[in-house]
Design an enzyme around this catalytic site. Sequence first.
Site, PDB file in Angstrom:
ATOM      1  N   HIS A   1      -1.390  -5.513   2.155  1.00 57.99           N
ATOM      2  CA  HIS A   1      -2.593  -6.343   2.089  1.00 57.99           C
ATOM      3  C   HIS A   1      -2.232  -7.691   1.481  1.00 57.99           C
ATOM      4  CE1 HIS A   1      -5.928  -3.202   2.579  1.00 57.99           C
ATOM      5  NE2 HIS A   1      -6.309  -4.239   3.308  1.00 57.99           N
TER       6      HIS A   1
ATOM      7  N   GLU B   1       0.831  -1.209   0.000  1.00 59.96           N
ATOM      8  CA  GLU B   1       0.000   0.000   0.000  1.00 59.96           C
ATOM      9  C   GLU B   1       0.866   1.260   0.000  1.00 59.96           C
ATOM     10  OE1 GLU B   1      -3.002  -0.122  -0.637  1.00 59.96           O
ATOM     11  OE2 GLU B   1      -3.572  -2.184  -0.172  1.00 59.96           O
TER      12      GLU B   1
ATOM     13  N   CYS C   1      -7.758  -1.418   7.860  1.00 59.44           N
ATOM     14  CA  CYS C   1      -6.389  -1.514   7.348  1.00 59.44           C
ATOM     15  C   CYS C   1      -5.851  -0.129   7.032  1.00 59.44           C
ATOM     16  CB  CYS C   1      -6.339  -2.446   6.144  1.00 59.44           C
ATOM     17  SG  CYS C   1      -6.593  -4.168   6.658  1.00 59.44           S
TER      18      CYS C   1
HETATM   19  N1  PCA Z   1      -8.550  -6.497   6.587  1.00 58.08           N
HETATM   20  C1  PCA Z   1      -9.490  -5.418   6.754  1.00 58.08           C
HETATM   21  C2  PCA Z   1      -9.456  -5.096   8.218  1.00 58.08           C
HETATM   22  C3  PCA Z   1      -8.742  -6.214   8.867  1.00 58.08           C
HETATM   23  C4  PCA Z   1      -8.143  -6.979   7.781  1.00 58.08           C
HETATM   24  O1  PCA Z   1      -7.365  -7.936   7.926  1.00 58.08           O
HETATM   25  C5  PCA Z   1      -9.206  -4.245   5.839  1.00 58.08           C
HETATM   26  O2  PCA Z   1      -8.718  -4.465   4.708  1.00 58.08           O
HETATM   27  O3  PCA Z   1      -9.470  -3.101   6.195  1.00 58.08           O
END
Ligand code: PCA
Length: 208
Positions: A168, A81, A144
Amino acid sequence: MPTVLVTGFEPFGDERENPSAWAAERAAAELAGAGFDAHWAVLPVSFKRCREALAQLLERLKPDVAVALGLAGGVTHVRLERVAINLMDAGRPDNDGAQPVDEPIDPQGPAAYFSTLPLRRILERLRGEGVPAAISNSAGTFLCNFAMYLLLRHADLRGYPRRAGFIHVPYTPEIAARKPGPPPSLPLGMLVRAAVVAVEEAAASLTP
Ligand code: PCA
């Protein structure tokens, strides 16, 4: 050796498992084996408790590097990200039932922060190792993005972690196999590599 923090998240929504927590634990163990002062934690999927947990972790550990991991169910590759935005806009309730809409994370904070991880170098190393990865320009508007913004906000206000960012990850094959579709996945070992490489490159980029 630098102090490093790797985090994952607990399960949320319809998910019974969250591979980001497994990857964080394994990455921290490998990094500790390589001589880092490595710590890991599982963050709550709760805007209130995640904010408290992160603040406590950062004040206790004062890490040089922090890499947070989260699940993005359905994605095909590791997503590095690039940016966190000052916004909570939850498309579903968090694990405490809170669902903020169009609210700032920090009314005093800037609109956005860029990741301070060396994303291009991380991407090149992952590609070289055969881990499918790409830079992503949105971490969403749920927990996240929230955790990434808070890491970078803390760094802005306090000076540490000097390198911080968010990755992610997709499902692992075992999780995907239990779902209809099935959705795309990558082996846990690849998710661990993403976190380890991110920390290594971030640490290498620190000036003493
Ligand atoms: N993914 C979510 C919140 C917790 C996670 O593991 C997200 O992408 O915001």
